[in-house]
Enzyme design. Sequence first.
Site, PDB file in Angstrom:
ATOM      1  N   ARG A  67      82.452  36.928 -51.223  1.00 22.41           N
ATOM      2  CA  ARG A  67      83.703  37.614 -50.849  1.00 22.41           C
ATOM      3  C   ARG A  67      84.427  38.149 -52.066  1.00 22.41           C
ATOM      4  O   ARG A  67      85.050  39.216 -52.003  1.00 22.41           O
ATOM      5  CB  ARG A  67      84.610  36.661 -50.074  1.00 22.41           C
ATOM      6  CG  ARG A  67      84.138  36.398 -48.644  1.00 22.41           C
ATOM      7  CD  ARG A  67      85.227  35.712 -47.843  1.00 22.41           C
ATOM      8  NE  ARG A  67      86.424  36.548 -47.773  1.00 22.41           N
ATOM      9  CZ  ARG A  67      87.634  36.086 -47.400  1.00 22.41           C
ATOM     10  NH1 ARG A  67      87.788  34.801 -47.097  1.00 22.41           N
ATOM     11  NH2 ARG A  67      88.667  36.891 -47.346  1.00 22.41           N
TER      12      ARG A  67
ATOM     13  N   LYS B  68      93.174  26.001 -63.400  1.00 17.28           N
ATOM     14  CA  LYS B  68      91.766  26.389 -63.317  1.00 17.28           C
ATOM     15  C   LYS B  68      91.569  27.863 -63.599  1.00 17.28           C
ATOM     16  O   LYS B  68      90.673  28.256 -64.352  1.00 17.28           O
ATOM     17  CB  LYS B  68      91.201  26.032 -61.937  1.00 17.28           C
ATOM     18  CG  LYS B  68      89.686  26.175 -61.830  1.00 17.28           C
ATOM     19  CD  LYS B  68      89.235  27.513 -61.275  1.00 17.28           C
ATOM     20  CE  LYS B  68      89.546  27.628 -59.798  1.00 17.28           C
ATOM     21  NZ  LYS B  68      88.909  28.838 -59.195  1.00 17.28           N
TER      22      LYS B  68
ATOM     23  N   ARG C  13      96.229  37.068 -51.792  1.00 20.45           N
ATOM     24  CA  ARG C  13      96.017  37.257 -53.230  1.00 20.45           C
ATOM     25  C   ARG C  13      96.490  38.632 -53.701  1.00 20.45           C
ATOM     26  O   ARG C  13      96.598  38.876 -54.898  1.00 20.45           O
ATOM     27  CB  ARG C  13      94.546  37.063 -53.578  1.00 20.45           C
ATOM     28  CG  ARG C  13      93.962  35.744 -53.096  1.00 20.45           C
ATOM     29  CD  ARG C  13      92.455  35.718 -53.156  1.00 20.45           C
ATOM     30  NE  ARG C  13      91.880  34.613 -52.408  1.00 20.45           N
ATOM     31  CZ  ARG C  13      91.642  34.639 -51.097  1.00 20.45           C
ATOM     32  NH1 ARG C  13      91.925  35.729 -50.389  1.00 20.45           N
ATOM     33  NH2 ARG C  13      91.122  33.598 -50.493  1.00 20.45           N
TER      34      ARG C  13
END
Length: 270
Positions: free
Chosen positions: A120, A211, A169
């Site tokens: 994706r 991260k 996002r």
Amino acid sequence: MVTKETDNFNIEQICISGQCFRMEPIDGSTYSVVAGGRYVEITQEGKSCTFRCAEEEYESFWRHYFDLDEDYGAYIKNIDVKDDYLRSAALLGSGIRILRQDLWEMTASFLISQQNNITRIRRCISNICETYGEKRESASGRVYYTFPEPEALAELEEDALKECNLGYRSKYVVRTARSIAYGDVNLDHIRSLSYPEAKAELLKLYGVGDKVADCICLFGLHHLDAFPVDTHISQALKAHYRRGFPKRRYKGYRGVMQQYIFYYELNGKR
């Protein structure tokens, strides 16, 4: 065309290592790569790799991009002989190299990567490039698209990139593009910083957590001490390093070890 024999280089392993999203197979042994506004096709047979580009372009860009001057064999040799897990991971992924990728592209890419899978992520980035990037044609006649500059995204509505399948996002990428385009964030300055300093600056960006900051540091700034911890790495550390990963032993190339572990967790159990 340029043909080179290189140890510890495997284009297939790099393609599926989770560090780059604009590399894809054309056939069994040939891969296409789009980076830095350039396009190249690479065919590998054993240690022999043929780069379909001019010698000058290979020397000035692709050699550096694939980090081909670094001795990854030395990293593998330095792995603790008692660490059977890491030795197995490095053996499986011995052809992985840490690419020297564009900082802005990696920032946007890993903002997109959150709670997402590699397939994706590739699709999202392809959609953004085809919609907002520059259309170009390679010497072989293949059409490709550049990764859009921050300025191309900065004037968009925050939800505009939902049309490129980014979902929530979208606002992360648009707001970060604005910060860069409007001068609130200086990427050249971040490039000049040490790993801890660069990570601290990246953590100030909207949507960037620990991260993602480490991924950007490792893949966009080539800070090899960055050690991103996602779900796969966390599970591996709990299973094999209950006292913690021995980062001190691998100072200066911890991120290389991280890639071996990540690749092993994704591909070593098939």
